[in-house]
Design an enzyme around this catalytic site. Structure first.
Site, PDB file in Angstrom:
ATOM      1  N   VAL A  44       1.079  -1.137  -0.070  1.00 33.66           N
ATOM      2  CA  VAL A  44       0.133   0.067   0.021  1.00 33.66           C
ATOM      3  C   VAL A  44       0.550   0.924   0.205  1.00 33.66           C
ATOM      4  O   VAL A  44       0.613   2.161  -0.903  1.00 33.66           O
ATOM      5  CB  VAL A  44      -0.943   0.458   1.096  1.00 33.66           C
ATOM      6  CG1 VAL A  44      -2.083   0.937   1.115  1.00 33.66           C
ATOM      7  CG2 VAL A  44      -2.350  -1.063   1.079  1.00 33.66           C
ATOM      8  N   CYS A  45       1.868   1.040   0.646  1.00 37.06           N
ATOM      9  CA  CYS A  45       2.738   2.356   1.094  1.00 37.06           C
ATOM     10  C   CYS A  45       3.657   2.466  -0.335  1.00 37.06           C
ATOM     11  O   CYS A  45       3.495   3.849  -0.788  1.00 37.06           O
ATOM     12  CB  CYS A  45       4.073   1.715   1.978  1.00 37.06           C
ATOM     13  SG  CYS A  45       3.260   2.137   3.645  1.00 37.06           S
ATOM     14  N   THR A  46       3.846   1.652  -0.601  1.00 42.02           N
ATOM     15  CA  THR A  46       4.309   1.777  -2.738  1.00 42.02           C
ATOM     16  C   THR A  46       3.860   2.454  -3.566  1.00 42.02           C
ATOM     17  O   THR A  46       3.669   3.230  -3.787  1.00 42.02           O
ATOM     18  CB  THR A  46       5.039   0.410  -2.703  1.00 42.02           C
ATOM     19  OG1 THR A  46       6.023   0.101  -2.080  1.00 42.02           O
ATOM     20  CG2 THR A  46       5.921   0.914  -4.579  1.00 42.02           C
ATOM     21  N   LEU A  49       3.452   6.091  -1.847  1.00 37.46           N
ATOM     22  CA  LEU A  49       4.297   6.854  -2.465  1.00 37.46           C
ATOM     23  C   LEU A  49       4.454   7.705  -4.128  1.00 37.46           C
ATOM     24  O   LEU A  49       4.971   8.473  -4.547  1.00 37.46           O
ATOM     25  CB  LEU A  49       5.525   6.929  -1.652  1.00 37.46           C
ATOM     26  CG  LEU A  49       6.504   7.206  -0.254  1.00 37.46           C
ATOM     27  CD1 LEU A  49       5.413   6.812   0.697  1.00 37.46           C
ATOM     28  CD2 LEU A  49       7.971   7.436  -0.546  1.00 37.46           C
TER      29      LEU A  49
END
Ligand code: BEZ
Length: 211
Positions: A44-46, A49
């Site tokens: 999810v973080c990928t 960002l």
């Protein structure tokens, strides 16, 4: 106590993927978005960002500087940034703060032990040019944020900082706005000629143009 709206955003100096950041110096007179993510090399973080990288021009157009924070190292940030560019199609050009000792995360209250003892929560702070916190949001780790919503809030914050108006539900830049209750009818007529009264407490006007 957790940071609240109107509190001064704490200043700090910290390493990033591309050298040291002195937060207030870096912000200057700009608006700021400081967003925390739980961990590098997570799915999810990928996408998050990558989404922020894709919106770089939109943030710049709003005179808003963006920085990401997690407790991962600068080396990890650099390696992960390559993955983000590869999979999301946009290079991360904003600072990735490497808060390995958690000093910045503790300052902002971003370790929530009931979520995780070891990583930061998925939070966003919007910071005004006066260095005060204008918005906070905290999402669960399993839900990626909608950064178009952050831009929408910045549009509202910048407009309402300048004019005595508020923005209604689902408002988007350029749409009609609400005259704040503190403005009497006489002043409203002067400031917002042609405004409409739906109820005495609900008066609408075309959005004043931004300087
Ligand atoms: C993610 O970014 O996919 C993620 C990070 C921490 C916990 C769960 C998901």
């Amino acid at each position: 106590m957790a940071l609240q709206l109107g509190d001064v955003a704490p200043d700090f100096t910290a390493p990033t993927a591309d050298g040291e950041i002195r937060f207030y110096d870096w912000l200057g007179d700009s608006w700021g978005v400081l967003f925390y993510h739980p961990a590098d090399f997570t799915p999810v973080c990928t996408t998050e960002l990558g989404a922020v990288a894709a919106l770089a021009q939109e943030f710049a157009r709003r005179n808003t500087r963006v920085a990401a924070v997690s407790v991962d190292s600068a080396d990890d940030h650099r390696a992960w940034a390559a993955d983000i560019a590869e999979t999301q199609g946009h290079s991360v050009e904003f600072p990735m703060i490497a808060d390995v000792d958690r000093a910045v995360s503790e300052l902002y209250g971003m370790i929530h032990p009931n979520a995780s003892d070891t990583s930061t929560v998925r939070s966003v702070f919007v910071i005004g040019p006066d260095k005060r916190i204008k918005l906070t949001l905290t999402y669960p780790a399993s839900t990626g944020r909608n950064f178009a919503e952050i831009l929408r809030v910045i549009d509202s914050l910048q407009l309402t900082a300048e004019y005595k108006v508020a923005t209604p539900a689902d408002w988007r830049d350029g749409e009609d706005v609400i005259i704040t209750p503190a403005v009497g009818d006489a002043e409203a007529a002067e400031r917002f000629p042609g405004y409409r009264t739906l109820k005495p407490y609900l008066r609408c006007t075309v959005a004043p143009s931004r300087a």
